[in-house]
Design a protein around this motif. Structure first.
Motif, short mmCIF file in Angstrom:
data_model
loop_
_atom_site.label_atom_id
_atom_site.label_comp_id
_atom_site.label_asym_id
_atom_site.label_seq_id
_atom_site.Cartn_x
_atom_site.Cartn_y
_atom_site.Cartn_z
N LYS A 67 3.29 8.20 0.13
CA LYS A 67 4.23 8.81 -0.53
C LYS A 67 4.82 8.06 -1.76
N SER A 68 4.68 6.79 -1.78
CA SER A 68 5.01 5.95 -2.87
C SER A 68 3.89 5.63 -3.78
N VAL A 69 2.53 5.74 -3.14
CA VAL A 69 1.50 5.56 -4.15
C VAL A 69 1.33 6.73 -5.23
N THR A 70 1.47 7.93 -4.65
CA THR A 70 1.01 9.11 -5.44
C THR A 70 2.30 9.58 -6.34
N THR A 71 3.60 8.83 -6.32
CA THR A 71 4.64 9.35 -7.14
C THR A 71 4.92 8.06 -8.08
N THR A 89 -6.50 7.02 4.74
CA THR A 89 -6.22 7.38 5.88
C THR A 89 -5.27 8.32 5.71
N GLU A 90 -4.61 9.23 6.88
CA GLU A 90 -3.52 10.35 6.60
C GLU A 90 -2.49 9.86 6.02
N ASN A 91 -1.90 8.61 6.50
CA ASN A 91 -0.71 8.09 5.79
C ASN A 91 -0.89 6.99 4.86
N PHE A 92 -2.07 6.28 4.64
CA PHE A 92 -2.07 4.92 3.83
C PHE A 92 -3.35 5.17 2.74
N LEU A 93 -3.04 4.48 1.95
CA LEU A 93 -4.13 3.85 0.95
C LEU A 93 -4.59 2.59 1.85
N VAL A 94 -5.84 2.21 2.15
CA VAL A 94 -6.10 1.02 2.84
C VAL A 94 -7.06 0.25 1.59
#
Length: 333
Positions: free
Chosen positions: A93-97, A75-80
């Protein structure tokens, strides 16, 4: 880093699901052992410094440590991610850093369980509609649960299948849904009326049925004009208006787990060490060899970088930047 026991497990690893991050910068893959690998696309496409260099993930998440990552959607804000009895959301923001390995789940939805079930149903397939922020979960209890991601509550439950639901396909406008099941049927749903409108039974068509492989439907995709499905039954393309098969594809497979309508071509894979690209009429455009003998997941994006990723019963992902050949292979760990 993984423990030695986990490394031994990865020898028998299976990639169950994949997706891209919302900004298209990362590829994510979920495994049989509950881990998610995150690949930064810009890095994996760089030239290798040596022939012995291996392309590996930038980060990992232990998403479902005691289970497997059966399904995944962006989704726009989350990996589900979907697993046994639960659906989890992870903030991009945390997953891709660099914080990915320490990232914590942002939210969890418990999938309704039967009275005699402790764990709840397994979420085999997920589909997301950004128009209304609804998440569709196809489960092994034969039900499709529709969740509102604003509050995580069930909006409705679509019932009709009698066995596992292996795959879901949603039209972009969010008005129609197709589902393929172990019960041998493909069902079409009117999401405005919340009702089943059509049922296809491919195994009842003589030139589709493969008795030695069973009746199950492993994959489904559709547009306003066409519906594609396959499983134990042969891969076939159906007219949406007449609900009759237009093309039966002659493939050297022993079961279909992937069926995609992509631009003006068909993409198919399953129990065979190849991904097939075909015309609507059944002509073979390309046959791409894979690292896995069985393919469970094929994902693709056009921007910011055109990329196809193929995952299945191995510890490797095969990457293509066009539809004709495999360009590189990634390790899960």
């Amino acid at each position: 880093m993984f423990s030695e026991s986990m490394r031994r497990k990865l020898f028998y690893n299976t990639i169950m699901s994949q997706c891209f991050s919302s900004d298209g910068s990362c590829l994510l893959a979920g495994s049989l052992y509950g881990n998610v690998a995150i690949y930064e696309i810009a890095k994996i496409l760089r030239p290798l410094r040596s022939e012995n260099e291996l392309r590996r993930p930038s980060y990992h998440i232990e998403a479902h440590p005691d289970s497997h990552v059966d399904s995944m959607v962006s989704t726009e804000n989350f990996l589900v991610t979907g697993s046994i009895g639960e659906i989890c959301g992870w903030d991009w923001k945390s997953v891709t850093t660099g914080k990915a390995e320490r990232s914590k789940v942002s939210w969890t939805i418990r999938v309704p369980a039967e009275n005699d079930s402790y764990e709840g149903p397994c979420v085999f397939s997920l589909a997301y509609c950004k128009v209304n922020n609804l998440l569709y979960a196809g489960c092994n209890d034969g039900k499709i649960y529709v969740f509102n991601l604003e509050d995580g509550k069930v909006v409705t439950t679509l019932e009709g299948h009698t066995r596992f639901i292996h795959d879901l396909s949603l039209l972009d406008c969010g008005t129609q849904l197709a589902s393929g099941s172990e019960d041998g049927t493909v069902r079409l749903w009117d999401l405005r009326k919340k009702e089943n409108t059509n049922v296809l039974t491919p195994h009842l068509v003589d030139n589709l049925h493969r008795p030695s492989l069973g009746e199950w439907i492993g994959a489904v995709d559709f547009t306003e004009d066409w519906l594609l499905c396959g499983g134990g039954s042969k891969l076939s393309l159906w007219h949406m208006r007449t609900m009759q098969p237009a093309t039966v594809f002659d493939l050297p497979d022993h079961g279909i787990h992937v069926a995609k309508i992509y631009e003006e071509r068909i993409i198919a894979a399953g129990l065979a060490p190849h991904v097939y690209h075909l015309t609507y009429q059944g002509e073979m455009l390309s046959s791409i060899p894979t690292s896995s003998d069985t393919i469970y997941s094929v994902v693709y994006q056009e921007t910011p970088q055109k990329l196809f990723s193929i995952g299945g019963a191995s510890n490797f992902l095969d990457i293509c930047t066009n539809c004709n050949y495999r360009e590189l292979t990634l390790r899960f760990a």
